[in-house]
Design an enzyme around this catalytic site. Structure first.
Site, short mmCIF file in Angstrom:
data_model
loop_
_atom_site.label_atom_id
_atom_site.label_comp_id
_atom_site.label_asym_id
_atom_site.label_seq_id
_atom_site.Cartn_x
_atom_site.Cartn_y
_atom_site.Cartn_z
N GLY A 109 -37.23 70.83 28.03
CA GLY A 109 -36.12 71.51 28.50
C GLY A 109 -36.66 72.73 29.37
N ARG A 193 -50.05 75.38 29.92
CA ARG A 193 -50.57 74.92 28.88
C ARG A 193 -51.54 73.49 29.05
NH1 ARG A 193 -46.87 73.50 23.54
NH2 ARG A 193 -45.72 72.45 24.88
N ASP A 269 -41.02 66.77 16.83
CA ASP A 269 -41.46 66.96 18.21
C ASP A 269 -42.26 67.91 18.50
OD1 ASP A 269 -39.22 68.56 17.01
OD2 ASP A 269 -39.41 69.51 19.13
N ASP A 279 -47.35 73.83 20.00
CA ASP A 279 -46.08 74.56 19.84
C ASP A 279 -45.99 75.87 18.69
OD1 ASP A 279 -44.01 74.01 21.64
OD2 ASP A 279 -43.29 72.38 20.84
P1 AMP Z 1 -39.28 74.09 20.84
O1 AMP Z 1 -38.59 75.10 20.01
O2 AMP Z 1 -40.02 75.00 21.74
O3 AMP Z 1 -40.22 73.15 20.28
O4 AMP Z 1 -38.18 73.27 21.52
C1 AMP Z 1 -37.42 72.50 20.89
C2 AMP Z 1 -36.61 72.13 21.95
O5 AMP Z 1 -35.60 72.73 22.82
C3 AMP Z 1 -37.32 71.39 23.14
O6 AMP Z 1 -36.66 70.28 23.75
C4 AMP Z 1 -37.27 72.33 24.30
O7 AMP Z 1 -37.46 71.80 25.56
C5 AMP Z 1 -35.93 73.05 24.09
N1 AMP Z 1 -36.03 74.45 24.57
C6 AMP Z 1 -36.51 75.42 23.81
N2 AMP Z 1 -36.08 76.60 24.50
C7 AMP Z 1 -35.53 76.12 25.62
C8 AMP Z 1 -34.97 76.90 26.81
N3 AMP Z 1 -34.96 78.21 26.78
N4 AMP Z 1 -34.41 76.16 27.56
C9 AMP Z 1 -34.03 74.91 27.56
N5 AMP Z 1 -34.60 74.33 26.74
C10 AMP Z 1 -35.54 74.84 25.55
MG MG Z 2 -41.47 71.78 20.72
#
Ligand code: AMP
Ligand code: MG
Length: 514
Positions: A109, A193, A269, A279
């Site tokens: 995202g 990354r 994920d 992550d």
């Molecule tokens: P994470 O917590 O970074 O592992 O992200 C979990 C999910 O939320 C993934 O699909 C990310 O791409 C999405 N995500 C996290 N932060 C954002 C953001 N600021 N904008 C869009 N998607 C996000």
């Molecule tokens: Mg993630």
């Protein structure tokens, strides 16, 4: 395969400095997979990109020119303002269990896979921008990253790499010149990354949840070709793939445990198929040893507490096995046999983990030969450390001196609320050391390679982030990177980085990277 010393191969793309100033020789094997694996989307340009740092050594390992990366044209690419020639940017599709709840569509995202490069070690690496704008997977998010979490990931992942733990790494970080709205407005940043791949357990779940067995097949074949080529020769290649991921994850989590590392958000994920740490959100190294320690402010139930990490990893691997069942059924000839194959594979997690952890604990205690009571001896020390709030890293590091002579005991005793808790354990330990044949000096060398002097302590990470975010002062960030890059060497001048936070400096929670 190229040897580490092989000269970088200059690609035709690298010869055109205007169109591809960095010399990225992008391969795009992921972009050759079917369209439903990703969304083709370019990074969203930012207003005013400024370089924070290029990871010079990593750039060289990848055959890239660090100076070109740091040039204004390089920074434009690292900020997502320009797409390098040869890159086919995309956002990967994946699903995942987040804190136990299944989300059938997550996906990148706020990240763009720019492509892959072959490192000087012959390994194919993903080059991904994170924080580079919205994608079709952004849901409600802004697609951006805040500076603080980018710096945390940079510091902690470099520490992990230097500690010898498989990990994704940061090639570069840039400021965007834009603010992102979090609890308060924050400066925005984009990081580049590098990972052996960004295939996750959640990538398999994405296809399994759609009943897309053909997609699962293609993904599994891709994962085998990229990470576990030997599995292709096995009688049951998909079983061999599962076995390999189970083994890698077991080893990875054992390494985390031995270093006192808490990942914080072990969702499926965030569980990589290659067995790398990916992550870095609300992660932290423990100071006082506390088996149930949780840092993440969003982990209210302690699902990803320190001591739960092996269980969480196993749980995630069960989700991978479930996703692979259609393939296992096929190669075993029946659903019954496929299920049995999955169960057999998963059953190997515990022995892999236990063996890796026991071997690591033995190294930390300076025990070169295996004795029956070794694990009990280690557990006894850990119990006493927990009961006495002893600093995890310092206790084990000081044992490296105590193995040579009792003079070092004073410094260790001081780490225990009740110093006598150490004394009686040390008597048992020294009795056990009497069975060893190698010299105390040799044991100390081995122990110093297993128990670091330097970890990125939370209050130091926090201070480095605050200086950068509040005052655009990156000196502490740079210093801390230097400190954690040689974690196993004694550096007396850096003594202050080895000590735990004073009570008023203590960081009790770390926050999710969003
Ligand atoms: P994470 O917590 O970074 O592992 O992200 C979990 C999910 O939320 C993934 O699909 C990310 O791409 C999405 N995500 C996290 N932060 C954002 C953001 N600021 N904008 C869009 N998607 C996000
Ligand atoms: Mg993630």
């Amino acid at each position: 395969m190229k040897t580490p010393d092989a000269p970088a191969i200059v690609s035709p793309a690298a010869a055109d400095p205007y169109r591809n100033p960095i010399g990225f020789d992008f391969k795009n094997t992921y972009a050759r997979l079917p369209e439903r694996f990703y969304a083709r989307v370019a990074p969203t340009p930012v207003v005013d990109p400024h370089l924070i740092k290029v990871n010079v050594q990593l750039a060289r390992n990848l055959g890239l020119d660090p100076d070109a990366l740091a040039s204004s044209q390089g920074v434009e690419i690292l900020a997502g303002n320009r797409v390098a020639e040869g890159s086919e940017p995309l956002a990967m599709a994946y699903a995942g269990h987040q804190f136990g709840n299944f989300v059938p569509q997550l996906g990148d995202g706020r990240a763009n896979l720019l492509g892959e490069v072959i490192g000087r070690d012959g390994v194919r690496y993903d080059i991904q921008l994170k924080g580079s704008g919205r994608t079709p997977f952004s849901r409600g998010g802004d697609g951006r990253a805040a500076l603080g979490p980018v710096l945390r990931e940079y510091i902690v992942s470099e520490a992990m790499a230097a500690l010898g733990v498989p990990t994704a790494r940061v090639l570069a970080a840039v400021m965007t010149g834009q603010q992102v709205m979090r609890e308060t407005p924050q400066p925005g940043a984009v990081m580049t990354r590098v990972a052996a791949s960004h295939l996750r357990v959640g990538t398999f779940q994405y296809f399994a949840a759609r009943g897309d067995t053909e997609g699962t097949h293609i993904l599994a074949d891709y994962a085998i070709a990229r990470h576990y080529p030997e599995a292709a020769q096995a009688n049951q290649p998909y079983r061999a793939l599962l076995d390999s991921v189970v083994a890698r994850q077991a080893h990875l989590v054992a390494q985390w445990m031995l270093l006192g590392f808490i990942h914080g958000v072990m969702n499926t994920d965030n569980t990589s198929i290659s067995g790398e740490t990916i992550d870095y959100g609300p992660c932290a190294f423990m100071e006082a040893y506390e088996p149930n320690k949780v840092f993440s402010s969003i982990d209210q139930q302690g699902r990803y507490a320190y001591s739960n990490q092996p269980h969480a990893a196993h749980w995630n691997l069960v989700r991978l096995a479930e996703s692979l069942l259609p393939l296992l059924n096929e190669e075993m000839g029946s659903e019954e046999a496929g299920l049995a194959s999955a169960q057999e594979s998963l059953a190997a997690f515990a022995p892999h983990f236990d063996t890796a952890r026991a071997a690591g604990l033995r190294r930390k205690l300076g025990l070169t030969i295996e004795h029956e009571g070794d694990l009990a001896l280690a557990e006894k020390l850990l119990d006493r450390m927990a009961a006495n709030q002893a600093d995890y890293t310092l206790t084990f590091r000081r044992l490296c001196d105590a193995v040579v002579g009792t003079e070092a005991d004073t410094a260790i005793r001081a780490l225990f609320a009740d110093p006598s808790a150490y004394d009686s354990w040390a008597d048992d330990w020294r009795k056990r050391l009497g069975n060893e044949s190698v010299s105390a000096q040799e044991r100390a060398v081995m122990m110093r390679r297993a128990s670091p002097a330097f970890i990125p302590r939370n209050h130091l990470v926090q201070a480095a982030i605050e200086a950068a975010v509040d005052r655009q002062d990156f000196r502490s960030f740079e210093e801390l990177l230097d400190v954690v890059s040689c974690p196993y060497e004694d550096r007396p001048a850096l003594e202050r980085y080895t000590t735990p936070a004073r009570p008023e400096e203590c960081v009790t929670a770390t926050f999710c990277g969003t």
